[in-house]
Design a protein around this motif. Structure first.
Motif, PDB file in Angstrom:
ATOM      1  N   THR A 127      29.993  18.438 -59.437  1.00  0.00           N
ATOM      2  CA  THR A 127      30.470  19.036 -58.190  1.00  0.00           C
ATOM      3  C   THR A 127      31.446  20.194 -58.424  1.00  0.00           C
ATOM      4  O   THR A 127      32.078  20.672 -57.482  1.00  0.00           O
ATOM      5  N   GLY A 128      31.569  20.652 -59.666  1.00  0.00           N
ATOM      6  CA  GLY A 128      32.510  21.726 -59.967  1.00  0.00           C
ATOM      7  C   GLY A 128      32.006  23.086 -59.526  1.00  0.00           C
ATOM      8  O   GLY A 128      30.819  23.389 -59.634  1.00  0.00           O
ATOM      9  N   GLY A 149      39.755  26.091 -65.167  1.00  0.00           N
ATOM     10  CA  GLY A 149      39.491  24.824 -65.859  1.00  0.00           C
ATOM     11  C   GLY A 149      40.149  23.646 -65.169  1.00  0.00           C
ATOM     12  O   GLY A 149      40.661  22.734 -65.820  1.00  0.00           O
ATOM     13  N   PHE A 150      40.100  23.640 -63.840  1.00  0.00           N
ATOM     14  CA  PHE A 150      40.794  22.611 -63.063  1.00  0.00           C
ATOM     15  C   PHE A 150      39.875  21.402 -62.860  1.00  0.00           C
ATOM     16  O   PHE A 150      39.362  21.144 -61.770  1.00  0.00           O
ATOM     17  N   TYR A 151      39.654  20.700 -63.935  1.00  0.00           N
ATOM     18  CA  TYR A 151      38.865  19.467 -63.902  1.00  0.00           C
ATOM     19  C   TYR A 151      39.201  18.663 -65.148  1.00  0.00           C
ATOM     20  O   TYR A 151      39.890  19.153 -66.053  1.00  0.00           O
ATOM     21  N   THR A 152      38.717  17.440 -65.200  1.00  0.00           N
ATOM     22  CA  THR A 152      39.009  16.560 -66.327  1.00  0.00           C
ATOM     23  C   THR A 152      37.866  16.592 -67.332  1.00  0.00           C
ATOM     24  O   THR A 152      36.715  16.328 -66.978  1.00  0.00           O
ATOM     25  N   ASP A 184      42.100  17.299 -55.613  1.00  0.00           N
ATOM     26  CA  ASP A 184      41.328  16.548 -56.604  1.00  0.00           C
ATOM     27  C   ASP A 184      41.451  15.044 -56.403  1.00  0.00           C
ATOM     28  O   ASP A 184      40.691  14.264 -56.964  1.00  0.00           O
ATOM     29  N   GLY A 185      42.430  14.600 -55.605  1.00  0.00           N
ATOM     30  CA  GLY A 185      42.560  13.181 -55.286  1.00  0.00           C
ATOM     31  C   GLY A 185      42.876  12.292 -56.460  1.00  0.00           C
ATOM     32  O   GLY A 185      42.582  11.090 -56.433  1.00  0.00           O
ATOM     33  N   LEU A 186      43.506  12.821 -57.490  1.00  0.00           N
ATOM     34  CA  LEU A 186      43.735  12.046 -58.714  1.00  0.00           C
ATOM     35  C   LEU A 186      45.122  11.428 -58.798  1.00  0.00           C
ATOM     36  O   LEU A 186      45.450  10.786 -59.796  1.00  0.00           O
TER      37      LEU A 186
END
Length: 262
Positions: A138-139, A148-151, A191-193
């Motif tokens: 879904t990026g 790079g805003f993801y894990t 991001d809800g993390l």
């Protein structure tokens, strides 16, 4: 952007890829955000089997309610869509009892936030293996190739990325065209993390329109000395994230052994 043609192109690309891979369809993690809403709608339009998975971990109520609303709407529009819920909160809490939580609070919080994303990735791949599905990422382009805003190996662990060549603004255009619920269109990206309602902008320090601008300026070879005031601040933020997260955007480094040593 020719929105309808882009949608048709992505849907055909998804369907062709799945059929060539010999799988039954797609699994998507649905968070209540625009990216997962658009992705899940695009895969639903292929006509192949789609499983939407909601995976709360101490989730903000607003995120949960938007995810439910979207899934209900999607199931009413597409007969090939199913859903399931995996409450990962107990799994996350048990994980915390088995690891060392000593350290600077901000560092621990970030490590645990990334752990949430990796638990969700594991869950999606469980269902993918169980039902013969591909994990659809879904990026978007700004997240995946800008800041790079993801894990890494979390929401970055996917089989294919249907919207990764679309800027966030373009994802919103497609979302409106696909009739994604207004509650999702209007919600601040998050991001809800962290178990609260903090937005991406709260974390990054810049909005997605600002980041898109900075990404374009960087592609044109600009540097921070070309700007002043807020533009300079945003460009510096963009470059800081871009440089720090390069390891997510390039292939894993391989130590290639020279032939004379083999």
């Amino acid at each position: 952007m020719q929105t309808e043609k882009v949608v048709d192109y992505i849907v055909k690309w998804l369907k062709d890829y799945a059929l060539n891979a010999g799988v039954n369809g797609f699994v998507v993690g649905v968070s209540g955000g625009i990216d997962s809403a658009v992705t899940s709608t695009l895969v639903a339009k292929t006509g192949l089997n789609v499983l939407c998975v909601e995976m709360p971990i101490h989730q903000a109520k607003s995120h949960v309610s938007r995810a439910y609303e979207h899934i209900a709407q999607l199931k009413s529009r597409f007969k090939n869509v199913e859903d399931t819920r995996a409450d990962l909160t107990p799994v996350f809490e048990e994980f915390k009892t088995e690891v060392d939580l000593n350290g600077a609070q901000a560092t621990v919080d970030m490590a645990l936030a990334n752990t949430r994303a990796r638990l969700r990735m594991t869950t999606l791949y469980y269902y993918a293996g169980l039902k013969g599905l591909l994990v659809a990422g879904t990026g978007n382009k700004v997240e995946d190739f800008g800041v790079g805003f993801y894990t890494k190996y979390g929401d970055g662990g996917v089989d294919l990325s249907p919207i990764a060549d679309l800027l966030k603004s373009e994802v919103y255009q497609i979302g409106k065209f696909l009739k994604v619920p207004e509650s999702i269109i209007d919600a601040a990206p998050s991001d809800g993390l962290f178990g609260d309602a903090r937005s991406d902008e709260d974390q990054i320090g810049a909005s997605y329109p600002e980041l898109e601008w900075a990404m374009k300026m960087d592609d044109e070879g600009k540097n921070e000395n070309d700007f002043s005031n807020r533009e300079k601040e945003v460009f510096i933020i963009y470059k800081r994230y871009n440089n720090a997260n390069k390891h997510k955007m390039i292939p894993i480094p391989i130590c290639e052994i020279p032939n004379n040593l083999l």
